[in-house]
Scaffold this active site. Structure first.
Site, PDB file in Angstrom:
ATOM      1  N   ARG A  78      45.400  34.745  41.596  1.00  0.00           N
ATOM      2  CA  ARG A  78      45.400  35.314  42.955  1.00  0.00           C
ATOM      3  C   ARG A  78      46.750  35.934  43.317  1.00  0.00           C
ATOM      4  NH1 ARG A  78      40.549  33.205  45.166  1.00  0.00           N
ATOM      5  NH2 ARG A  78      40.072  31.199  44.221  1.00  0.00           N
ATOM      6  N   LEU A  98      43.773  35.158  54.629  1.00  0.00           N
ATOM      7  CA  LEU A  98      43.844  33.906  55.395  1.00  0.00           C
ATOM      8  C   LEU A  98      44.763  32.911  54.697  1.00  0.00           C
ATOM      9  CD1 LEU A  98      40.119  34.241  55.611  1.00  0.00           C
ATOM     10  CD2 LEU A  98      41.259  33.620  57.723  1.00  0.00           C
ATOM     11  N   SER A  99      44.546  32.737  53.400  1.00  0.00           N
ATOM     12  CA  SER A  99      45.351  31.784  52.637  1.00  0.00           C
ATOM     13  C   SER A  99      46.592  32.491  52.087  1.00  0.00           C
ATOM     14  CB  SER A  99      44.518  31.216  51.478  1.00  0.00           C
ATOM     15  OG  SER A  99      44.146  32.247  50.581  1.00  0.00           O
ATOM     16  N   ALA A 110      38.127  38.451  46.950  1.00  0.00           N
ATOM     17  CA  ALA A 110      38.408  38.404  45.515  1.00  0.00           C
ATOM     18  C   ALA A 110      38.611  39.795  44.905  1.00  0.00           C
ATOM     19  CB  ALA A 110      37.279  37.672  44.799  1.00  0.00           C
ATOM     20  N   HIS A 120      42.059  41.141  43.760  1.00  0.00           N
ATOM     21  CA  HIS A 120      42.662  40.833  42.462  1.00  0.00           C
ATOM     22  C   HIS A 120      42.007  41.573  41.302  1.00  0.00           C
ATOM     23  CE1 HIS A 120      44.077  37.711  45.120  1.00  0.00           C
ATOM     24  NE2 HIS A 120      42.868  37.182  45.222  1.00  0.00           N
ATOM     25  N   TYR A 149      40.404  27.986  54.110  1.00  0.00           N
ATOM     26  CA  TYR A 149      40.199  29.172  54.938  1.00  0.00           C
ATOM     27  C   TYR A 149      40.043  28.876  56.439  1.00  0.00           C
ATOM     28  CZ  TYR A 149      39.515  31.313  50.389  1.00  0.00           C
ATOM     29  OH  TYR A 149      39.703  31.748  49.101  1.00  0.00           O
ATOM     30  N   ASP A 182      41.859  52.823  44.550  1.00  0.00           N
ATOM     31  CA  ASP A 182      41.770  54.284  44.429  1.00  0.00           C
ATOM     32  C   ASP A 182      41.174  54.915  45.683  1.00  0.00           C
ATOM     33  OD1 ASP A 182      42.905  54.218  41.947  1.00  0.00           O
ATOM     34  OD2 ASP A 182      41.076  54.648  40.819  1.00  0.00           O
TER      35      ASP A 182
HETATM   36  C1  DQA Z   1      41.333  35.626  50.419  1.00  0.00           C
HETATM   37  C2  DQA Z   1      42.055  35.181  49.162  1.00  0.00           C
HETATM   38  C3  DQA Z   1      41.311  35.603  47.909  1.00  0.00           C
HETATM   39  O1  DQA Z   1      41.999  35.163  46.750  1.00  0.00           O
HETATM   40  C4  DQA Z   1      39.921  35.013  47.901  1.00  0.00           C
HETATM   41  O2  DQA Z   1      39.187  35.458  46.783  1.00  0.00           O
HETATM   42  C5  DQA Z   1      39.171  35.262  49.159  1.00  0.00           C
HETATM   43  C6  DQA Z   1      39.881  35.150  50.432  1.00  0.00           C
HETATM   44  C7  DQA Z   1      42.010  35.099  51.696  1.00  0.00           C
HETATM   45  O3  DQA Z   1      41.722  35.634  52.769  1.00  0.00           O
HETATM   46  O4  DQA Z   1      42.783  34.140  51.644  1.00  0.00           O
HETATM   47  O5  DQA Z   1      37.975  35.488  49.164  1.00  0.00           O
HETATM   48  O6  DQA Z   1      41.365  37.042  50.480  1.00  0.00           O
END
Ligand code: DQA
Length: 149
Positions: free
Chosen positions: A113, A103-104, A79, A82, A25, A89
């Site tokens: 994910r 970010l990722s 998270a 997902h 991150y 909604d």
């Molecule tokens: C995230 C990616 C999600 O899978 C993860 O649970 C996060 C950060 C990201 O910004 O890359 O908390 O949303």
């Protein structure tokens, strides 16, 4: 011209940015991301209201409270991306144009994910550019809203 106001929502664990898995991150803190978003917003002549919560219901309430106040939502639901039908909604309920950011790159990571409940109800998604995902997402959302107005 009335000012464009953007609600920026950060989901669970994003308050730990800077120390949380920096290899994934990055080392930028959430406070720095919010400061940079504010600077970017000034340049784009819009305003941003940045909030973070670790609680699904608080994020749902924040989305509801955007009605009549904000013209766009920039969201990294963490998270909950997902798992959360409730956040999806809420977004479809308020019908405020939304851009999803991560970010990722969620598609190069674990399979759980790869699915986002938010993506199908968002204008678009930006994933994998670290903190830049937020700035790119803000720019894209503002361009969309300006074109629409
Ligand atoms: C995230 C990616 C999600 O899978 C993860 O649970 C996060 C950060 C990201 O910004 O890359 O908390 O949303």
């Amino acid at each position: 011209m009335s000012e464009i106001g953007i609600l920026v929502l950060h989901g669970p664990n994003l308050n730990l940015l800077g120390m949380r898995e920096p290899g994934i991150y990055g080392s930028t803190t959430l406070a720095k991301i919010n400061d940079s978003l504010k600077l970017n917003a000034e340049k784009l002549q819009v305003s941003v209201d940045c909030r973070q919560s670790n609680h699904e219901g608080v994020l749902v309430d924040a989305i509801h409270s955007a009605r009549g106040l904000h013209s766009g939502i920039l969201i990294n639901a963490g998270a909950y991306t997902h798992t959360s039908l409730a956040i999806r909604d809420a977004l479809t309920g308020v019908r405020i144009p939304t851009v999803e950011v991560h970010l990722s790159n969620i598609y190069t990571r674990e399979e759980f994910r790869h699915h986002s409940y938010i993506a199908p109800v968002a204008i678009g998604q930006i994933s994998g550019f670290g903190a830049d995902s937020y700035y790119l997402g803000l720019q894209a959302l503002v361009n969309y809203l300006k074109a629409k107005n």
